[in-house]
Scaffold this active site. Sequence first.
Site, mmCIF file in Angstrom:
data_model
loop_
_atom_site.group_PDB
_atom_site.id
_atom_site.type_symbol
_atom_site.label_atom_id
_atom_site.label_comp_id
_atom_site.label_asym_id
_atom_site.label_seq_id
_atom_site.Cartn_x
_atom_site.Cartn_y
_atom_site.Cartn_z
ATOM 1 N N TYR A 58 0.856 -1.179 0.000
ATOM 2 C CA TYR A 58 0.000 0.000 0.000
ATOM 3 C C TYR A 58 0.900 1.239 0.000
ATOM 4 O O TYR A 58 1.238 1.781 1.058
ATOM 5 C CB TYR A 58 -0.883 0.035 1.241
ATOM 6 C CG TYR A 58 -2.039 -0.944 1.268
ATOM 7 C CD1 TYR A 58 -2.331 -1.785 0.194
ATOM 8 C CD2 TYR A 58 -2.868 -1.021 2.389
ATOM 9 C CE1 TYR A 58 -3.396 -2.667 0.231
ATOM 10 C CE2 TYR A 58 -3.939 -1.901 2.440
ATOM 11 C CZ TYR A 58 -4.188 -2.721 1.355
ATOM 12 O OH TYR A 58 -5.245 -3.597 1.413
ATOM 13 N N PHE A 64 -13.916 -3.782 0.080
ATOM 14 C CA PHE A 64 -14.830 -3.104 -0.846
ATOM 15 C C PHE A 64 -16.287 -3.318 -0.430
ATOM 16 O O PHE A 64 -17.165 -3.537 -1.258
ATOM 17 C CB PHE A 64 -14.609 -3.567 -2.283
ATOM 18 C CG PHE A 64 -13.224 -3.297 -2.800
ATOM 19 C CD1 PHE A 64 -12.660 -2.043 -2.696
ATOM 20 C CD2 PHE A 64 -12.480 -4.309 -3.379
ATOM 21 C CE1 PHE A 64 -11.384 -1.795 -3.166
ATOM 22 C CE2 PHE A 64 -11.202 -4.075 -3.857
ATOM 23 C CZ PHE A 64 -10.656 -2.809 -3.749
ATOM 24 N N GLY A 119 -18.279 -1.626 -3.686
ATOM 25 C CA GLY A 119 -17.887 -2.570 -4.718
ATOM 26 C C GLY A 119 -16.446 -2.418 -5.127
ATOM 27 O O GLY A 119 -15.801 -1.397 -4.910
#
Length: 301
Positions: free
Chosen positions: A69, A217, A221
């Site tokens: 990340y 998510f 989504g």
Amino acid sequence: MSSETITADAAGTWQLGDLTVNRVGFGAMRLTGSAAFHLGTPSDRERSISVLRRAIELGVNHIDTAAFYFSSLRSANELINRALAPYPKDLVITTKVGPVRDPSGAWQPPARPEELRGQVEENLRQLGRDHLDVVNLRLMGQDSVAEHFGALAELRDAGLIRHLGISNVTGDGLAEARSVAPVVCVQNRYGLQSRSADADDILRVCGEQGIAFVPFFAIAGEGREQGAGAAVSGDDEVLTAVAGAHGATVSQIRLAWTLHQGPHVLAIPGTGNPDHLVENVAAGALRLTADETARLDSLPS
């Protein structure tokens, strides 16, 4: 809904092995930029640090992160280290290994089993810790779950890792991992109107086995996760009506629905916005009625 005084324990707790966490946690991916793995404009460093510290103030004691990340000038792990070290004793940091990005941010083939130790050590270095609370093997099309999971089990036995989890896994893959070592959590894509064909079966199996199910998510989504205060395109009338009945946002209802799928379900919504953080945490206090849950369940996934 009023969210100013609601803290992360409002949804209750669950165990990651011998570690107790509040069911509403925090995902660190979005701290590094305006979108997942964004390499353009970096996030504001001080704002990201303040969001992390505010999360702790709101009772968040479960943070999800990964060494991959990162974006231009920002690393989620190093932001966590800067904001929170020395770490609160009850803070559980969950990280992931498997995916590989080069320094430019480009994706490379996933790590081989013998390369996982280097990834674990990189997470330790960035976070400034001598062991990792939970490490998820993030699957990226590996043929053998057992070989990779076995490599992590050896690192657990060596004291570098406390507990193991697995991410992006099928039912067969979960069974294969569990034949190698205990699994304390599964991180899979799961959300209202956004889940794979076998997602409900895996969620059920996790509940039966006492394994935490940790959706990613969950709000909007795959590819378009947003904070609780953000607008979600194509809001269904049912969602809007349920949100209105609770004085909540549509995204808060999505989070609440996810948490209602079982006491073993944890939420790790991510945001770089302090206001959205407060709203995400407050979603843990929402209690949907049986009728509302049934109406939401009827929406196409």
